[in-house]
Each structure stands twice: as structure tokens, then as C-alpha cells.
Design a protein around this motif. Structure first.
Motif, short mmCIF file in Angstrom:
data_model
loop_
_atom_site.label_atom_id
_atom_site.label_comp_id
_atom_site.label_asym_id
_atom_site.label_seq_id
_atom_site.Cartn_x
_atom_site.Cartn_y
_atom_site.Cartn_z
N THR A 713 0.85 -1.20 0.00
CA THR A 713 0.00 0.00 0.00
C THR A 713 0.88 1.24 0.00
OG1 THR A 713 -0.08 -0.21 2.38
CG2 THR A 713 -1.96 -1.07 1.17
N THR A 715 1.10 3.79 -2.19
CA THR A 715 0.61 5.07 -2.69
C THR A 715 -0.83 5.25 -2.19
OG1 THR A 715 -0.49 4.29 -4.71
CG2 THR A 715 1.90 4.71 -4.86
N PHE A 716 -1.38 6.43 -2.41
CA PHE A 716 -2.77 6.67 -2.02
C PHE A 716 -3.76 5.91 -2.92
CE2 PHE A 716 -2.07 10.98 0.28
CZ PHE A 716 -1.88 10.32 1.47
N VAL A 717 -3.24 5.23 -3.95
CA VAL A 717 -4.14 4.38 -4.73
C VAL A 717 -4.55 3.17 -3.88
CG1 VAL A 717 -4.31 2.87 -6.74
CG2 VAL A 717 -3.15 5.08 -6.93
N ASP A 718 -3.60 2.66 -3.10
CA ASP A 718 -3.86 1.43 -2.35
C ASP A 718 -3.96 1.64 -0.84
OD1 ASP A 718 -4.04 -0.30 -4.53
OD2 ASP A 718 -1.87 -0.46 -4.68
N TYR A 719 -3.39 2.74 -0.33
CA TYR A 719 -3.61 3.08 1.07
C TYR A 719 -4.79 4.05 1.07
CZ TYR A 719 -3.08 3.96 5.95
OH TYR A 719 -3.34 4.02 7.30
N LEU A 720 -5.94 3.57 1.52
CA LEU A 720 -7.18 4.29 1.26
C LEU A 720 -7.52 5.29 2.37
CD1 LEU A 720 -9.47 1.50 -0.22
CD2 LEU A 720 -7.92 3.08 -1.39
N SER A 804 -3.21 -3.56 -6.03
CA SER A 804 -4.28 -3.52 -7.02
C SER A 804 -3.66 -3.18 -8.37
CB SER A 804 -5.32 -2.48 -6.62
OG SER A 804 -4.75 -1.19 -6.71
N ALA A 806 -4.26 -0.82 -10.33
CA ALA A 806 -4.32 0.58 -10.72
C ALA A 806 -3.00 1.01 -11.34
CB ALA A 806 -4.59 1.43 -9.49
N ALA A 810 0.93 -0.18 -10.18
CA ALA A 810 1.99 0.79 -9.88
C ALA A 810 2.25 0.94 -8.40
CB ALA A 810 1.66 2.14 -10.48
N GLN A 811 2.14 -0.13 -7.64
CA GLN A 811 2.52 0.04 -6.25
C GLN A 811 4.02 0.28 -6.18
OE1 GLN A 811 1.79 -3.01 -7.30
NE2 GLN A 811 2.95 -4.58 -6.25
#
Lengths: 829, 180, 285
Positions: A713, A715-720, A804, A806, A810-811
Motif C-alpha cells: 500500500t 501510494t494513495f491508490v492502495d492506502y485508502l 491492485s 491501478a 503501480a505500487q
């Protein structure tokens, strides 16, 4: 001097007014100073090379290509600073035999978590520094990676630090029987009719303040000024001096506007140390600003505990004992107060209940992950979650209404002050009153009725209601108590008041804000104490050159401790001014009354002098009392005698879509007692923000590592972090029982919402699906976990650790660039 | 280097930029428009939101060269003649900010939303600012602020119950049941 | 983070763009709205040698009618798609899905064509294009060719657009009259990509479902048509029971990934639930 007759009615007190914030003017216009805004002549830029592996020996570091890159001025590795970087400090050795492996700012021999700094590029531009990061060639000899705490403390584990004998840093035990604050816990359990045991997981969280960290250092001769996005400029200055050997009086630390902290900037970071060392080595101003990806992987994390909780009771629901054993993940190193976080929680597990017996046993565990440390609530959310969850489980076991069980066991209003089984003296409150009010705010009866209807009709969307009747300890802290817990500093706070010739007032506070509104609230306090207009007060903070003493902002301490110091300093100003007034009015001090900012002679209408006029008279000093130095300025340091104990009742109504597992908060109501309210606008805002973070722990946020120790997690894509669209409206209220331990009567509000809300949300979700056989769901309540718990039993289980897809997956595993085979012409959305 | 011409907050600039320069870095580092900030790498947080030819964009996800010939408005350019924009005022009135770091982006996104939807429901406000993260406020006072501004910009008092000053439904006064 | 350096070209016509792509060297990226490409470049997961910016190619923007089809220019932004009356009238499914893409700011920059060519399996528009039997007009050095949606999405992040080629427009057959449509998206937070989503278009006739098209988002490396569902729905009664029975086939032939949002079996379960919901709504029930 003013004619007394001119005076009108005394103005309404400032304290209690919903004053709009003074801070806003610069923030809503973009005309403020974040650390990253700083530009200095000749300033160089830093970029940090970070480890892409979780645990390895460093066999070689080749910086030659990076050093030759255009625009690069220097490249430093851990070896270059090995003699001067010391160790990142841990100020809280919670046991005498606590193991601290040491924490170099730049890794020298080995790396112990992904994201650990191994080298630093110094370049003319940020872009040049960033480009050269990829050119540093580090060889790693991999070591086994320790990630799972239960495995880490089992037989023959792999070691996080191979020079240590185990993965345990410390074992901290509090036993009420031994401490004399309660009965023997083993006996209580042996004699109990009912015992309920649960294992709860406090997932790892990331504070995720919105402003990424940044530091700028300007050398001037042998003096250094550091601007840093920190919560703790005073602590940082002291620690930097101790670590780097730059004398304390040669260091000035400035925290300009700081974009949130939540404990995440309560730290002395490797990057701050590196920035100072580079500036010292090169004699040039340098700046380091992190990217969000760096922030998520290298700024300290929070929570991450496994809690084994046992509660004992009789069949009538009278609680008999509480046992808590926790594994607390320190991550790879001990940072400023890492070990203290679970210990702060140790005394809060009994919550608001009258347990006769209690035992707390905590193991601090090393793993090859980012270090953990304070995050909003720091130990208390974990404790509150455990007790408020287990009370629900006990209620289920007993077939009792969860609120009835709580009522039966909580401290009654007439029992305050109450000494708990953990030895704390709770100051004031009324749990029943807060609960009654919260039930009304929620519309409890209607929602229970709807729940019944949905259950009877087997509606795919079920409704549940969850409670959290909590208290917490705030106002960190009485210095003597901190001493007894082996903390490395006191808990006092300092303030000074400077009366300017024009009657304007400068307030210097040692409590450094980062969004809490100190400038506004302190102005209200001072306006009342001195009787000067709110607008005439300016609050200065966050600069060790201006605010010489301070212990900064964390632990809901600012108003309770720092505000109390401000009040105390104000009262000293008035006392000094009284002497001047007596002199000028030719009256005895005892004959003077001070009202609405003016001294007048009791029983002698006609003349008075305002404190602002006295400020001018003091400046001139032409006509001053004999033997008195010409100043009415004053300092004060306030050290509380006890913590303060906010409490409240939070109730969540939750819809659960049983087909998908999606959960949605239907309504959230809470009533908090934070003592005297200085500014209701700010208090409400603090509650809202705390709720958002507590709810986010329950529903959204989780730092996940894959089997190799990469932060998935990243980036903010995966750390929500939830957006406005993901959070409900909050119905908030207050009861007020003033804290007796400080002159304001305030209890602290910064963490309350965050501490209280998480168990209310989880309890609500469980209440919605309990009839389907669900007894626990791990946080965060992802739809998948909820669905699995409903359809396959268990607590929803582990999540897959792959990022994910996304941005094509791109994590961020490293900050080094890797080109991927992606769509040959793609890249859009 | 590529030559670009942009108007930013009413002034014209011509500069040489590397094609890889992000609009937000051009604004901050070359023009000194440090009111616009960077909060993430992935276009999630919205802290860098500015208006590009009148539409809200995330300036960390636009190259400066893409703004060539365009009109950019930042938080520093939304007030007119010393008068704050109604959205700025409303954020102050409703305590719609704490640390203030997300605030410039949040205000720019809100202005954009209100251009498209002058009378949004609370849910529409929440969805309208879904691209902006705030870690401090829990958003409720931001929603109130946007509603207050919407009302003012429509020239009418707002119809929604939540628009009342924050303290009214905060209960500080009316819900106090005991003063020990 | 800052992208790695690259050469930059900004053509104003499709022909210029094709030339720029041809001249751009080994690793050329076409920049449409940039809302996925720029973040990937910032994270340095992509470091192209040349970026060809289509922002000035005016002919690629806009929505027009061409007989029985809508023609959507590849560079039409999501917000322009949302504001377009032709889309609202003839392809509301596209509007519904577009509305769920990211957030306002991203929709102002991101483009219809860019999203399709990027072919992110979690992206919302590919499954919609597939469900609507869209056709993709691709320009290349040899001229233009048209590829049907079923052949366009080749693999993970890979489409039929070859090296040196460019998607110029997408032709979407008008579905007028008795068609109902629904895009049912499932994600954890508002601005996130789809964990799973279902695009359904249903034509009803006399209480029956005459024809149904169902596209699945993020149920494999490419968007998929739920063929078994469509077959089961064809001619079925328009009742909740019949739709649920058909939707139970939604996961057949899918190979979804397992990641921290969802593991494969849960995604397959979601597909059936969301398909039932999407088809039910599209059928007007």
C-alpha cells in the motif's frame, strides 16, 4: 486614564465563543509558509536512496555514477556519516532491560526494512537529485525477513536483527494485584462463572498527514537553522544536539505552518538528521522534501498490535477481571516513543468499568518493517477498541443488551473522582448522561425497530447498532508520572506573555500547533484573563529562537497543559500590572479591582487604568513603583498533577449489504465530554477529524506488506484515505464536566473522536450480521472480509498482498525507476 | 527546453521549461506560486488543484508544456480586488480547514463544482470533492462551507439544514446537560 | 516525484502525430489526457524516450452522429462526454460509466480514447465499449483500419493499436428505443478504480428480454463479455428470478486477479451479484 463612567457592560467572555480562526487568513489564500516553500540562496536539494529489500547486509555501495551525474554536488552513504550520525533516539525505555538495536540515520552495515535510507544525493536541483537516485548501485546480501509477530516470538524464529538474541525488545507488565490497585487476576478468573476470550488485530496504519515531510537547514558559521515540518521543534532541537554533537545553543529549529501530524510528525527522523549533517558537511543550505511514496514507506507507522483479551464475569453480568496480552510491532527500530505507545494504552484497557482485577502484559516485537510510533491516540485507541469490543462479546455470551452490561459496570457519576484498577484517578464525568444524549441524537429506538424489520424480512441489507462508551487519558502529562514510567522528559508546558507598548499582547507558547487552532484559542484565553480585545493578541510558536522552552503538541495536551501555562502567565502579568496600577492610581493593591481589562479603586468611582495603558506606562517607565523592574511580562510553566479524562458515548448505525459485504454508515452520533469548551467550533472540528480517522481504521486503512517485506500500500491508490464521499455526516454533542486538574477545566479533544469511534463502527457491523453467525471481522472491514465472515465464518481472514492493478500495478516497491512493459501506446484514463 | 507562454492569476509569463516539468513545479518553483502545494504522486489527493482554462485540474498530473497558451488560476488568484472569493470566506466561516494544507486545492475544486452545479445537495458536494483528500476535518465543515458559498453565490440563503453555522448543530450550547 | 527526461512532440494533426510517433525512437508514449500516464511516469514505472502530446490535435475531439452510430473522438475528455447531449440520448451507458471515472479534476483532463487504449482492466470504459459493440478506428502509416471491440482488447494493458499507430475515434452503434442500460460499479472508496463492474444493456419486448449485452470490468486481463449470461437472458422472461438465474453464469470463463482489494473467488461472486443488479436495473425492474 479613563473615566469609569464611560465603561459599558463587561463584554461576554471569550472562552466559550465560537471564534472563527485567526490562522485561516493565510491558509485560505495560499499565502503561508510550508517548509517546502523555503528557498535560500545557493540552496542544494537532497534525494534519499532507499533500500528496496527488507533485510540484508550491505556488501557494497557504488556511488560513482551518481556522483558524476550532471548537477550532482555530492553523494553520501552511511559510511560517510558513520562517526557523526549517532542513533535516532528512543526517549522511552519502558523497561530497564529494553533492547534497543540502535538506529543509524543512513544504513551502514545492514538494512532492516524497505525504505530505509542508504545514501543521499545532493544536487543543484530537485530533478537532478532525483535522477541520480537511480544511479546509485547498492549490493545487498539478503537475510531472512521477519514479518509476522506471532512467528517472531515463537520458538526459533528468524531474527530481525541478527546480532540480537531474540525479536523481543521488551516485556512490560502491569499487574493490579501486585501494584495494590486490584485483586489477584488469576483468582478472579478461576472463580468466574463466565470467561470470554478474543484475539483482536490492530492493523498497521499510516498517519498520512497531508503535507509531506520536509526539512531545510541553513548553516551560518557554526550555527544552524532548521525549518522542519515537525510537531516537535523543541524536542527535535534537543535531540539533534544530542545526536550530532552540534551544541544545542548553536541550533535553532523552526516549525512554520505544518500540514498535519497526528503523531506522525512527533519524531526525530533520519531525514532531518541527514539534512543537518549534509548542511554541516558542505556549509551550504540544503532542502529535503519527501514524495508521498517515500512518506508512506519511511515516515513512522502506527497501531499494529495483536491483542489477546480475556474478560471474566458472573452470570448476572458483573465483571470480575480483565487480562490483556499484546504483541506490539515496533517495526525494525525503536523511534522516539515507539515502546511507549502500548504502555500509554496499558492503563486504559479497563475503560470506564469497575474491574476488580486486571493484568496487562505487553511484548514489544521487532519485525523488518517501517518503525511504528505515535499515531492519533497512541495506545489508547487500541485499548479502547479491545475493551469496547470485548464488552460486546461478553454481552452476547450473557445474552444481555450491550448497553445494559455497560451500565451495570461503569463508574457512576457520583463516584468521581474514581481510582481505577489500573491506578488512575478519573477526574469527572457522567457516562449515563452522555449516553442518554447520544441515544437521542441517533434516534435509537427507530433504528432498532428498523433493524428488527430488516432481520425479519431477511433483507439483503442488514442494519446494526454499535456502541463505544469510552474514556481516555489526556493532557500529557504530569512529569512525575512520566518519570515513574521511565519517559526521558517531563510533561510540563511553558508560556510567556509580552505586553507591547501599544497595549498589544504577544503570547509565546511552547506547544507547537499544526492545525489545532492554538492562535485562536490561546487568544481567547488571554483576552479573558487580561481583558484585552481578542484581536489584540498575537500567538507566537514553533520557533526555538522565539519560544525558548516547550514540549510541543501531542497527546491532546496543548490546551490542558499549554493553555494552562498561558492562563498562569496571564495571571502573573495581571499581578505585576496590579502593582503598577496601585502606584499610578495611588491606592493600595488590595483596594484595586480588575475587571474587563481595567484596574479601578473599589468604592471610589472616577478613575481607572487599563492593562494596555499600563503596558505603555511600563514601556516609558517614567513613573514606576519603587524597586520594581520595568516589566509586566511574565513566564509560566505548568506541570499538571493528574491526567484529564475526557469521555463520551459514540453510537454507529451501520448498513451491511450481505450479498457483497459492503458496509455503509447509516448514522453516527456521539456525545463527548471534553471538559470546559474554549471554542466550540474548534472542538467540533477536532471531533470530526478524529471520527474520520477512527472510522477509517475500522473501514478503509491498512498498511500491507507482501511476503518479501515490500509495502504494497505504497501510494494513495492502495492506502485508502477516505474522501468526503466515503464518510457520513456526524451528529455531535457535548456534556461538560470540567477537569479539576487545570485552571481552564478543559480535558483535551484532539484524539477523542479517533479513540472512540473505531469500536463503535466494528460493533455496529457485527450487530448487523451477528444473527448470521458472525462473531468477528478483522479491520479494516473490507467488503471481501465482511462477505467471507458472513459466508465462510471466521473473521474475514488475511487479504491478498498483491497491489491492485491501478496504473498497471503501480505500487511503489522502491523509489528507483523501473520501466515496465506496459501498453505500447497507452497511458491514460 | 520548450518555450511556453501562460497567463497565471492575471499575469503573463514566458518561460523555458523541460518537457518533464509538472505544472505544479513550474508554478511553485519558477513563478513562486507556492500557494499551490504537492501532496501525492498519484493524482489522488488533489492538493495541487488549480484551474486550467477555467476547469479544475490536478497540476501534478499536467505537464507545464501542456499549459502552453492557457490561462491558469491558482488559489492566489481567486480573490478579486482584495475581496476574498465566497468559497474562501465560507471555509473560514464554517471552520472548513484545520492544518490548511489541502485547503487551496479543496477551494479550487469547490469553485469548479459550483460553476457546474450552483445548488448541490450535500451528497453532490461530497462527490464533487471526492478527488481531494483532507486528513483533518472529516469533511463535514467543508461540506457546510461549500453550501454556504453556494448560497451566497446564488444570491440566496441556502435551503439546506446543514448550512446553519457550524455551532448550531454542533450542540455545544444546546446539548450541554450538566456543568459540574 | 518528477518524470525522467523525455523528448516532447506536440503535433496538430493526425498525420503529424503519426510522423512524430514514427520518429520518436524505441519507446514512444502517446500522451492524451495524461491522467494515468503522468502518474506512472512520476513513479518512474514508465520512462519513455519520446512523448507525443495529442493535446493540440483538434480533429480528435468531439462527438458527432454518423448514421446509425455515434462517433467519439479519441481526445474527447470525460467531462465533454458527460456534457454531450448525443451521448446522453444514444449511449447513456457511456455517460453512467464515465461519471464514475476517478474525480472531477481527472475527468476534465482524461480522455475517452486514452482510457480505452490504456486498457486498464480496472478502467470503466473498456467493458462499456465491449458491451456496446463499439468499433475502433485506428490510424497508421498505412492508413486507417477499423477494429471491432471484441478484437480490440488483446491483453493486460494491450490493445490492437500497434506500434506506430494511433486510435483516432470510436464508433458506437446507437441503441435507441426500448434499450435500458446500467453501469454497476463496485469499489471501496469513491475515487478508486473498479474492483468489479458490470455494464449491461437490455432490450425488452413484451415482458421478455429480447437481447442483452453484458460487459465485465476487471474480471480478467481484458474486459469481457458475459456470453453465458447474455445467452441465458435472450428470450427469458423479464422477472427477477429469471435474471438472477442468468446472472449466476456471470463468472463463467473469467480469470480475475487476486489483489488486496479482492481475491479471485470473491470477484467472481461479485460479478454475479453486480450482473443481477445491473441487468435488473437495465430491464427496468
Amino acid at each position: 486614564m479613563t473615566a469609569l463612567e464611560d465603561r459599558t457592560e463587561a463584554p461576554a467572555p471569550e472562552v466559550g465563543k465560537a471564534r472563527k480562526r485567526k490562522e485561516d487568513a493565510r491558509l485560505i489564500t495560499g499565502r503561508t509558509t510550508w517548509t517546502d516553500n523555503m528557498v535560500l540562496p545557493g540552496m542544494l536539494h537532497l534525494a534519499v536512496v532507499r533500500s528496496p529489500v527488507a533485510h540484508a547486509k550491505i556488501t557494497s555501495v557504488d556511488v560513482s555514477a551518481a556522483a558524476d551525474a550532471p548537477g550532482v554536488v555530492a553523494v553520501f552513504t552511511g559510511r560517510d556519516f558513520a562517526e557523526e550520525q549517532g542513533s535516532i533516539p528512543c526517549a522511552w525505555p519502558v523497561t530497564p532491560d529494553m533492547v534497543n538495536p540502535g538506529h543509524p540515520s543512513l544504513a551502514v552495515e545492514e538494512v532492516n526494512h524497505v525504505g530505509e535510507a542508504v545514501a543521499v544525493i545532493v544536487a543543484r536541483s530537485k530533478a537532478a537529485a532525483q535522477d541520480a537516485v537511480e544511479l546509485v548501485d547498492v549490493d545487498y546480501d539478503p537475510l531472512p525477513v521477519v514479518l509476522d509477530m506471532e512467528e517472531a516470538v515463537a520458538e526459533q524464529p528468524d531474527l530481525c536483527h541478527d546480532h540480537l538474541s531474540s525479536n523481543e525488545s521488551f516485556r512490560f507488565v502491569f499487574d493490579a494485584g501486585e501494584a495494590g490497585t486490584g485483586q489477584n487476576t488469576d483468582e478472579a478468573f478461576a472463580n468466574a462463572e463466565v470467561v470470554v476470550s478474543r484475539r483482536f488485530v490492530q492493523q498497521r496504519l499510516i498517519p498520512a498527514f497531508m503535507e509531506p515531510r520536509a526539512a531545510v537547514v541553513q548553516p551560518q558559521g557554526d550555527n544552524y537553522t532548521m525549518w522542519s515540518s515537525t510537531q516537535v521543534p523543541h524536542i527535535l532541537r534537543l535531540m539533534l544536539a544530542m545526536i550530532t554533537g552540534t551544541p544545542e545553543h548553536k541550533l535553532r529549529v523552526i516549525a512554520p505552518d505544518v500540514g498535519g501530524g497526528f503523531g506522525g510528525k512527533l519524531q526525530v527522523t533520519p531525514e532531518e538528521v541527514i539534512t543537518l549533517l549534509v548542511a554541516r558537511r558542505l556549509g551550504k543550505p540544503v532542502k529535503w522534501t519527501e514524495t508521498r511514496s517515500e512518506s508512506l514507506m519511511s515516515a513512522h507507522h502506527g497501531r499494529d498490535q495483536i491483542q489477546y483479551v480475556d474478560v471474566a464475569a458472573d452470570r448476572e453480568g458483573n465483571i470480575k477481571g480483565l487480562k490483556v496480552h499484546i504483541l506490539s510491532d515496533m517495526g525494525a527500530y525503536l523511534r522516539l516513543v515507539s515502546p511507549g505507545v502500548p504502555v500509554l494504552g496499558a492503563f486504559m484497557y479497563p475503560g470506564i468499568y469497575k474491574f476488580p482485577a486486571y493484568r496487562f502484559d505487553c511484548q514489544g516485537v521487532f519485525t523488518n518493517k517501517t518503525p511504528t510510533d505515535a499515531y492519533r491516540g497512541a495506545g489508547r485507541p487500541e485499548a479502547t477498541f479491545a475493551i469496547e469490543r470485548i464488552m460486546d462479546e461478553l454481552a452476547v455470551e450473557l445474552g444481555m443488551d450491550p448497553l445494559e452490561l455497560r451500565r451495570k459496570n461503569w463508574i457512576k457519576a457520583e463516584e468521581f473522582p474514581f481510582t481505577t484498577v489500573a491506578g488512575l484517578e478519573y477526574d469527572s464525568g457522567d457516562y449515563d448522561a452522555a449516553t442518554q444524549q447520544a441515544l437521542e441524537l441517533l434516534g435509537y429506538d427507530e433504528l432498532r425497530e428498523e433493524q428488527r424489520r430488516r432481520r425479519e424480512s431477511d433483507d439483503p441489507v442488514q442494519l446494526g447498532i454499535g456502541f463505544s462508551t469510552f474514556t481516555e487519558m489526556c493532557g500529557l502529562a504530569p512529569s512525575r508520572v512520566l518519570g515513574s514510567l521511565s519517559y526521558g522528559a517531563g510533561g510540563w508546558e511553558h508560556a510567556s506573555i509580552r505586553m507591547l507598548p501599544t497595549g498589544k499582547v504577544e503570547v509565546v507558547t511552547g506547544s507547537t500547533p499544526h492545525g489545532q487552532g492554538h492562535e485562536t484559542a490561546w487568544s481567547q484565553l488571554v483576552a479573558d484573563e487580561l481583558g484585552v480585545p481578542f484581536e489584540d493578541v498575537e500567538v507566537l510558536h514553533g520557533d526555538t529562537g522565539i519560544s525558548s522552552r516547550g514540549l510541543d503538541t501531542y497527546g491532546s495536551r496543548s490546551l490542558v497543559v499549554g493553555g494552562a501555562a498561558v492562563v498562569s502567565a496571564s495571571q502573573k502579568v495581571v499581578a505585576k500590572a496590579r502593582k503598577v496600577a496601585a502606584h499610578l492610581l495611588e491606592a493600595g493593591e488590595d483596594d484595586l479591582q480588575f475587571e474587563s481589562g481595567s484596574f479601578s479603586v473599589r468604592g471610589t468611582p472616577g478613575t481607572s487604568i487599563s492593562i494596555q495603558e499600563i503596558a505603555l506606562a511600563t514601556f516609558a517607565a517614567h513613573n514606576f513603583p519603587e524597586g520594581m523592574e520595568p516589566s509586566i511580562d511574565a513566564d509560566a510553566t505548568f506541570d499538571p498533577v493528574n491526567f484529564s479524562f475526557p469521555h463520551g458515548t459514540h453510537i454507529c448505525a451501520m448498513e451491511v449489504d450481505t450479498e457483497t459485504g459492503f458496509v455503509k454508515i447509516r448514522k453516527y452520533a456521539c456525545v463527548d465530554d471534553v471538559g470546559k469548551i474554549v471554542n466550540p467550533l474548534i472542538v467540533e472540528g477536532q471531533v470530526h477529524g478524529g471520527l474520520a480517522q477512527g472510522i477509517a481504521q475500522a473501514l478503509y486503512e491498512e498498511a500491507i506488506y507482501d511476503a518479501d517485506g515490500n509495502l504494497t500500500t505504497g501510494t494513495f491508490v492502495d492506502y485508502l484515505v477516505p474522501s468526503a464521499a466515503d464518510l457520513p455526516h456526524f451528529d455531535t454533542g457535548n456534556t461538560v464536566h470540567e477537569a479539576p486538574g487545570n485552571p481552564i477545566g478543559a480535558k483535551g479533544v484532539g484524539e477523542a473522536g479517533c479513540i472512540a469511534s473505531t469500536p463503535a463502527v466494528v460493533n455496529a457491523a457485527l450487530d448487523a450480521v451477528r444473527h448470521l453467525g458472525v462473531t468477528d471481522i478483522r479491520m479494516p472491514l473490507t467488503p471481501e472480509r465482511v462477505w467471507r465472515a458472513i459466508h465462510s465464518g471466521g473473521d474475514g481472514g488475511d487479504r491478498a498482498t498483491a497491489g491492485s492493478n491501478a496504473y498497471g500495478g503501480a505500487q511503489t516497491e522502491t523509489t528507483a525507476g523501473v520501466s515496465t512493459e506496459a501498453s505500447s501506446l497507452g497511458g491514460d484514463r | 527546453m520548450t518555450r511556453i507562454s501562460v497567463r497565471v492569476d492575471g499575469a503573463s509569463y514566458q518561460d523555458d521549461v523541460e518537457p518533464r516539468t509538472l505544472l505544479v513545479h513550474y508554478l511553485r518553483e519558477q513563478l513562486g506560486k507556492v500557494g499551490t502545494v504537492v501532496g501525492c504522486d498519484t493524482s489522488n489527493c488533489g492538493a495541487c488543484t488549480v484551474h486550467l482554462d477555467g476547469e479544475a485540474v490536478k497540476s501534478c498530473t499536467v505537464l507545464a508544456v501542456q499549459a502552453d497558451g492557457a490561462e491558469v488560476t491558482t488559489i492566489e488568484g481567486v480573490s478579486r480586488g482584495g475581496e476574498l472569493h465566497p468559497v474562501q470566506k465560507a471555509f473560514h466561516e464554517m471552520h472548513g480547514l484545520q492544518c490548511g494544507f489541502c485547503t487551496p486545492g479543496m477551494i479550487m475544486a469547490s469553485i469548479d463544482l459550483l460553476q457546474d452545479n450552483p445548488d448541490p445537495s450535500d451528497d453532490e458536494v461530497r462527490e464533487g470533492i471526492e478527488g481531494n483528500l483532507c486528513r483533518c476535518t472529516g469533511y463535514q465543515n467543508i461540506v457546510r462551507a461549500v453550501q454556504l458559498a453556494a448560497g451566497e453565490m446564488r444570491g440566496a440563503p441556502a435551503s439546506d439544514g446543514h448550512v446553519a453555522p457550524a455551532v448550531v448543530d454542533t450542540a455545544a450550547a444546546p446539548h450541554v446537560v450538566g456543568q459540574a | 516525484m518528477i518524470p525522467a527526461p523525455f523528448e516532447y512532440a506536440r503535433p496538430t494533426t493526425v498525420d503529424e502525430a503519426l510522423q512524430a510517433i514514427a520518429a520518436g525512437g524505441e519507446d514512444v508514449k502517446v500522451l492524451a489526457g495524461g491522467q494515468s500516464l503522468i502518474p506512472v511516469m512520476r513513479l518512474r514505472l514508465a520512462a519513455p524516450e519520446t512523448v507525443v502530446d495529442l493535446g493540440r490535435v483538434a480533429e480528435l475531439r468531439g462527438v458527432r452522429e454518423d448514421g446509425d452510430a455515434l462517433v467519439i473522438g479519441a481526445m474527447t475528455t470525460h467531462s465533454d462526454v458527460l456534457a454531450d447531449p448525443l451521448i446522453q440520448q444514444h449511449a447513456p451507458l457511456i455517460a453512467q460509466a464515465t461519471e464514475t471515472v476517478a474525480d472531477r479534476q481527472v475527468r476534465h483532463r482524461g480522455t475517452f480514447g486514452g482510457a480505452l487504449v490504456h486498457a486498464d482492466p480496472a478502467g470503466d470504459l473498456p467493458a462499456v465499449a465491449l458491451a456496446l459493440d463499439a468499433e475502433f478506428v485506428i490510424a497508421g502509416p498505412e492508413g486507417r483500419r477499423t477494429v471491432p471491440a471484441r478484437d480490440f482488447f488483446v491483453d493486460y494493458l494491450t490493445t490492437a493499436v500497434g506500434e506506430g499507430e494511433l486510435l483516432v475515434e470510436v464508433r458506437v452503434p446507437k441503441l435507441d428505443g426500448q434499450w435500458g442500460m446500467r453501469y454497476e460499479k463496485f469499489n471501496r472508496v469513491a475515487q478508486a478504480w473498479s474492483i468489479v463492474a458490470v455494464a449491461a444493456a437490455v432490450r425488452r419486448e413484451n415482458g421478455h428480454i429480447a437481447e442483452a449485452r453484458v460487459g465485465l470490468t476487471n474480471m480478467g486481463p481484458t474486459p469481457l463479455r458475459a456470453g453465458a449470461v447474455e445467452a441465458a437472458l435472450s428470450g427469458a422472461e423479464a422477472t427477477p428470478e429469471a435474471i438472477a438465474a442468468a446472472a449466476a453464469h456471470a463468472a463463467e470463463g473469467t480469470e480475475p486477479s487476486s489483489d488486496l482489494n479482492a481475491q479471485a473467488d470473491y470477484r467472481q461472486h461479485l460479478a454475479t451479484v453486480l450482473t443481477r443488479r445491473a441487468v435488473t436495473a437495465a430491464a427496468g425492474l
